[in-house]
Enzyme design. Structure first.
Site, PDB file in Angstrom:
ATOM      1  CE1 TYR A  99      -3.013  -3.083   0.367  1.00  0.00           C
ATOM      2  CE2 TYR A  99      -3.118  -2.707   2.727  1.00  0.00           C
ATOM      3  CZ  TYR A  99      -3.472  -3.444   1.613  1.00  0.00           C
ATOM      4  OH  TYR A  99      -4.275  -4.552   1.752  1.00  0.00           O
ATOM      5  CG  HIS A 107      -0.530  -8.824   0.334  1.00  0.00           C
ATOM      6  ND1 HIS A 107      -0.141  -7.517   0.224  1.00  0.00           N
ATOM      7  CD2 HIS A 107      -1.867  -8.842   0.091  1.00  0.00           C
ATOM      8  CE1 HIS A 107      -1.197  -6.770  -0.072  1.00  0.00           C
ATOM      9  NE2 HIS A 107      -2.255  -7.555  -0.161  1.00  0.00           N
TER      10      HIS A 107
END
Length: 330
Positions: free
Chosen positions: A60, A143
């Site tokens: 992010y 992830h």
């Protein structure tokens, strides 16, 4: 202190997650810029609203989300923070004059490198701890290992188990936009929790088929993310131009969302409130995480979480086949 403490649900590790968590992808300038002040304000209001679970990732904003979340929390006691591994950030001076090309409005001073090796996991966690300004992670997720099952399920999980045994990480798991591989992680590896994005929603119930039953059977917690399916379920009146799973929503899906909204409205319930509370009807679900950019986003989301929803609404959604009740999927 919060005006009304939020309920919590436990992981088998003993960690207590608030039923509503703050997803910090937007702190990394997802699609548009967020200021430091907006991120700090969102965290302040989240704490006031009783939210104690915060989720971020190196992906992010190339670490910006982790940095801002760490700064905003500033060592606050009694909170749980999760981050992710698998995308290692590596210096990229050759692209430093460009913007990131993966949806975040940040300079591309680093690049993401897929790495589920032991060394890659250890380096990733070390970097995340530095950006967050802490010495341990409450939860670490693999992830998006969709194309990396072999390494993620072997060296990746093994490295996280090692870190869990050392106390550097509290609980371990995987986070994905699909349910099938997450069910395999639950079935074959020693995960404590999984995060499923967009597959336990009013429009996509695929996590109910296999993931939720096996997670419940094995005592593995499930965190539900992307419950608005990229935006289509985020407003009381359905916007036909809203995104669904990061793309233009097919007309048939828009029509289903509109039917859901009409039924919710008859019961005096907003569609976004039902979207947030829907996953929590299953006992394996420990939290719903939604992206929040500003203090106003946090307040509106907390209000949606707290809205009273009659059982008769869930009964009608179930009986019409629009949204099977997770409480009956046991």
């Amino acid at each position: 202190m919060s005006r009304v403490p939020l309920a919590t649900r436990p992981l088998r590790t003993g960690h207590q997650l608030t039923e509503l968590g703050l997803g910090a992808a937007q702190f990394g300038n997802l699609f548009t810029e967020t200021t430091d002040q907006q991120a700090a304000g969102a965290v302040t209001v989240a704490l006031d609203e009783g939210i104690r679970y915060f989720d971020t990732a190196p992906h992010y904003g190339l670490g910006l989300s982790e940095h801002r979340l760490g700064q905003a929390l500033g060592g606050t006691d009694g909170v749980l923070v999760s981050s992710k591994v698998g995308r290692l950030l590596v210096a990229s001076p050759e692209t430093a004059d460009q913007l990131d090309d993966d949806g975040f409005v940040v300079p591309a001073t680093t690049k993401r490198v897929w790495d589920f090796s032991r060394d890659g996991i250890l380096r990733s966690v070390e970097q995340s701890l530095a950006r967050l300004g802490t010495d341990r992670l409450d939860i670490a997720y693999l992830h998006d290992p969709d194309d990396h099952w072999e390494s993620a399920s072997s060296t990746g999980i093994a490295a996280l188990v090692e870190l869990r045994e050392q106390g550097v990480v509290g609980a371990i798991g995987a986070g994905m936009n699909q349910a099938a591989m997450l069910a395999e992680f639950v079935r074959r590896t020693d995960v404590d929790v999984v995060m499923v994005a967009g597959r336990l929603t009013l429009l996509d119930h695929s996590a109910l088929d296999e993931l939720l039953p096996i997670a419940h059977e094995r005592g593995v917690g499930v965190v539900a993310a992307a419950v608005y399916n990229s935006g289509l379920l985020s407003t009381a009146t359905v916007d036909s131009t809203a995104y669904y799973d990061y793309g233009q929503a097919p007309q048939a899906v828009v029509d289903r969302a509109s039917r859901l909204a009409e039924i919710c409205d008859r019961y005096g319930v907003s569609l976004p409130a039902a979207a947030i509370q829907y996953p929590l009807r299953h006992p394996a679900v420990v939290s719903v995480v939604t992206g929040m950019r500003t203090a106003e986003h946090v307040r509106s989301t907390a209000n949606r979480y707290r809205q009273d929803i009659p059982d008769t609404l869930w009964d009608e959604l179930h009986s019409t086949g629009l949204a099977p009740d997770p409480a009956r999927n046991l």
